[in-house]
Design a protein around this motif. Structure first.
Motif, PDB file in Angstrom:
ATOM      1  N   PHE B   2       0.858  -1.191   0.000  1.00 41.55           N
ATOM      2  CA  PHE B   2       0.000   0.000   0.000  1.00 41.55           C
ATOM      3  C   PHE B   2       0.886   1.230   0.000  1.00 41.55           C
ATOM      4  N   GLY B   6      -3.034   5.910  -1.322  1.00 45.59           N
ATOM      5  CA  GLY B   6      -4.191   5.059  -1.606  1.00 45.59           C
ATOM      6  C   GLY B   6      -3.888   3.613  -1.327  1.00 45.59           C
ATOM      7  N   ASP B   7      -4.756   2.845  -1.833  1.00 46.96           N
ATOM      8  CA  ASP B   7      -4.706   1.434  -1.520  1.00 46.96           C
ATOM      9  C   ASP B   7      -4.365   0.648  -2.772  1.00 46.96           C
ATOM     10  N   LEU B  10      -6.205  -2.633  -3.309  1.00 47.48           N
ATOM     11  CA  LEU B  10      -7.651  -2.611  -3.559  1.00 47.48           C
ATOM     12  C   LEU B  10      -8.138  -3.718  -4.494  1.00 47.48           C
ATOM     13  N   TYR B  13      -8.558  -7.070  -2.419  1.00 49.22           N
ATOM     14  CA  TYR B  13      -9.666  -7.337  -1.482  1.00 49.22           C
ATOM     15  C   TYR B  13     -10.999  -6.734  -1.922  1.00 49.22           C
ATOM     16  N   PHE B  14     -10.980  -5.905  -3.004  1.00 49.86           N
ATOM     17  CA  PHE B  14     -12.245  -5.291  -3.437  1.00 49.86           C
ATOM     18  C   PHE B  14     -13.276  -6.340  -3.882  1.00 49.86           C
ATOM     19  N   THR B  17     -14.660  -8.512  -1.056  1.00 51.85           N
ATOM     20  CA  THR B  17     -15.500  -7.705  -0.174  1.00 51.85           C
ATOM     21  C   THR B  17     -16.866  -7.450  -0.826  1.00 51.85           C
ATOM     22  N   VAL B  18     -16.858  -7.092  -2.091  1.00 52.90           N
ATOM     23  CA  VAL B  18     -18.116  -6.838  -2.798  1.00 52.90           C
ATOM     24  C   VAL B  18     -18.929  -8.129  -2.881  1.00 52.90           C
ATOM     25  N   PHE B  20     -18.784 -10.638  -0.804  1.00 52.15           N
ATOM     26  CA  PHE B  20     -19.286 -10.873   0.561  1.00 52.15           C
ATOM     27  C   PHE B  20     -20.504  -9.993   0.842  1.00 52.15           C
ATOM     28  N   PHE B  21     -20.391  -8.740   0.423  1.00 52.16           N
ATOM     29  CA  PHE B  21     -21.469  -7.772   0.606  1.00 52.16           C
ATOM     30  C   PHE B  21     -22.737  -8.227  -0.124  1.00 52.16           C
ATOM     31  N   ILE B  24     -24.301 -11.141   1.667  1.00 54.25           N
ATOM     32  CA  ILE B  24     -25.007 -10.668   2.869  1.00 54.25           C
ATOM     33  C   ILE B  24     -26.372 -10.092   2.483  1.00 54.25           C
ATOM     34  N   LEU B  25     -26.364  -9.236   1.492  1.00 51.18           N
ATOM     35  CA  LEU B  25     -27.619  -8.613   1.054  1.00 51.18           C
ATOM     36  C   LEU B  25     -28.605  -9.662   0.542  1.00 51.18           C
ATOM     37  N   PHE B  28     -29.994 -11.596   3.589  1.00 51.78           N
ATOM     38  CA  PHE B  28     -30.947 -10.795   4.368  1.00 51.78           C
ATOM     39  C   PHE B  28     -32.216 -10.464   3.580  1.00 51.78           C
ATOM     40  N   PHE B  31     -34.472 -13.208   4.188  1.00 49.83           N
ATOM     41  CA  PHE B  31     -35.119 -13.086   5.507  1.00 49.83           C
ATOM     42  C   PHE B  31     -36.254 -12.062   5.492  1.00 49.83           C
ATOM     43  N   PHE B  32     -35.930 -10.909   4.863  1.00 47.19           N
ATOM     44  CA  PHE B  32     -36.887  -9.813   4.943  1.00 47.19           C
ATOM     45  C   PHE B  32     -38.057  -9.935   3.959  1.00 47.19           C
TER      46      PHE B  32
END
Lengths: 285, 167
Positions: B2, B6-7, B10, B13-14, B17-18, B20-21, B24-25, B28, B31-32
């Motif tokens: 790094f 900046g990173d 990126l 792990y971008f 992470t996306v 994973f996101f 998650i959505l 959920f 569920f919702f």
């Protein structure tokens, strides 16, 4: 990793935390509410129907009781059961007749009220309810939701303790509290019946049963008694028989010693009585 | 790996992470929106369950051409079988007037039982049809027996919508 660089993964994990918290709070709060929307309204409606049907049963029952009471009165010469002594049965005539000489003055409306009360009580005690308890599976589709454990499991109640039996029993044990004459009608009042509303805690509906029936026209008894007095007392049996048959076609008269056994078919039933030709007969009041 | 501005890591792990996101959505949202945990778990009664028993009460109170009610004809026909024909005739007229889904094979039926014995069955029953809106009432007879009346709509191929709209 610099400070800015951790924002994206941190945001992702924070989202998980926020959503989990939200899920927990919503589910926990909603789970505390256990109402089935529309249940109270439908149970109230069903019970209201039940009360209407009970009142209708009572209205019909009093008419049947009145008919039966009139038959019984006729069978006892206008008196309620066990008011007078009766003749003994013999091999020829198995029927029993009241002995007019042993009877008090005849108060027809009073006798009718006594007999009507007895008859109506029988109809009240044989009452059956047709109440159908609400089917939660059909009405709310609980089977599917039970799968997700969103509602508590339903426990089936023993038939003996069902609302149908409860309502029937409540009606059966009600008592006749008052029978009074109002103009040409007899008004009958029963004790209030308290019905618990299905699947509620402590809510009730109260029925104050009241019904009425027409007072019958007892004129025929006046005619019969007058005819006996004028044509039979201290008269020959044959004269009495001819006159009564002429006045009341279809009548049957049988003599044994001084006693005359009489059957007169009328609109109020077959009037049956026995009298001693040498003794006075009770008056009609 | 790094730098200060900046990173550079990126791209490494971008994507995870996306991903994973997104997972998650997705979880959920199930569920919702699918399981519906945010919905009030209180169940609302089906509209077709929301029916009263007024039809049978009205039916037995209805005055016939003989100027007596259906209930009274039932009472007298239980005593005198010759009046059964009159009862059947009057019932047929009344049952035909009750609303029913016209496009379907639907008929209102009335069964009368005295002391659990069949006394009279009026109406048409179709094989394989379902019964809707069952309503019952008890009538006391002169003989101190009870007559039980069951009124129901017998319908073949009726949907809930048909019933709700027409009956």
């Amino acid at each position: 990793m610099n400070k800015k660089a951790i924002f994206l993964p941190m945001f992702a994990f924070l989202t998980v935390f926020i959503l989990l918290s939200l899920l927990y709070v919503i589910h926990d709060t909603e789970a505390k509410k256990s109402d089935l929307i529309g249940l109270n309204a439908i149970t109230l409606l069903k019970l209201n129907d039940e009360l209407e049907k009970n009142q209708f049963y009572l209205d019909l029952a009093v008419n049947q009781a009145s008919k039966n009471a009139l038959k019984k009165l006729a069978d006892n010469g206008g008196y309620s059961s066990s008011r007078c002594e009766k003749t003994k049965t013999d091999l020829i005539d198995q029927d029993q007749y009241i002995l007019l000489e042993t009877c008090p003055a005849l108060k027809l409306e009073e006798e009718f009220k006594i007999e009507l009360k007895e008859e109506l009580k029988i109809y009240i005690t044989i009452f059956e309810s047709t109440y159908q308890e609400i089917n939660l599976e059909e009405s709310f589709g609980l089977k599917t939701t039970e799968f997700f454990k969103l509602t508590p499991k339903i426990v089936k109640i023993n038939e003996e303790y069902s609302y149908k039996n409860l309502y029937a029993e409540a009606f059966r044990i009600s008592n006749i509290t008052n029978i009074e004459k109002q103009e040409d009608k007899i008004i009958i009042t029963l004790t209030s019946i308290v019905y618990p509303i299905e699947k509620t805690s402590g809510s009730t509906l109260t029925l104050k049963p009241k019904t009425k029936t027409q007072i019958p026209d007892f004129k025929v008894y006046d005619t019969v008694y007058s005819s006996i007095m004028n044509n039979c007392l201290k008269q020959e049996f044959q004269t009495c028989k001819e006159k009564l048959i002429q006045e009341f076609p279809g009548s049957e008269l049988v003599q044994s010693q001084n006693l005359i056994k009489l059957k007169i078919p009328t609109d109020l039933g077959i009037i049956k009585l026995a009298f001693n030709t040498n003794k006075p007969i009770p008056p009609i009041v | 790996m790094f730098n200060k501005k900046g990173d550079l890591g990126l791209p490494i792990y971008f994507l995870p992470t996306v991903a994973f996101f997104a997972i998650i959505l997705f979880i959920f949202s199930i569920f919702f929106f699918v399981i519906g945990v945010t919905k009030n778990p209180n169940l609302v009664i089906n509209p077709e369950s929301f029916s009263d028993e007024s039809k049978i009460t009205t039916l037995v109170k209805t005055q016939t051409s003989q100027n007596i009610s259906i209930a009274e004809i039932i009472i007298s026909s239980a005593k005198d079988q010759t009046k059964k024909e009159l009862l059947e005739k009057e019932l047929k007229i009344l049952l035909s007037k009750l609303p029913k889904p016209e496009a379907r094979d639907a008929n209102w039926n009335l069964d009368i039982k005295i002391e659990n014995q069949d006394f009279l069955n009026t109406g048409i029953k179709t094989v394989g049809a379902k019964d809707y809106y069952k309503q019952s009432i008890i009538i006391p007879l002169e003989s101190k027996k009870l007559a039980k009346l069951d009124l129901y709509l017998n319908c073949y191929g009726c949907s809930i919508e048909d019933i709700r709209r027409n009956a």
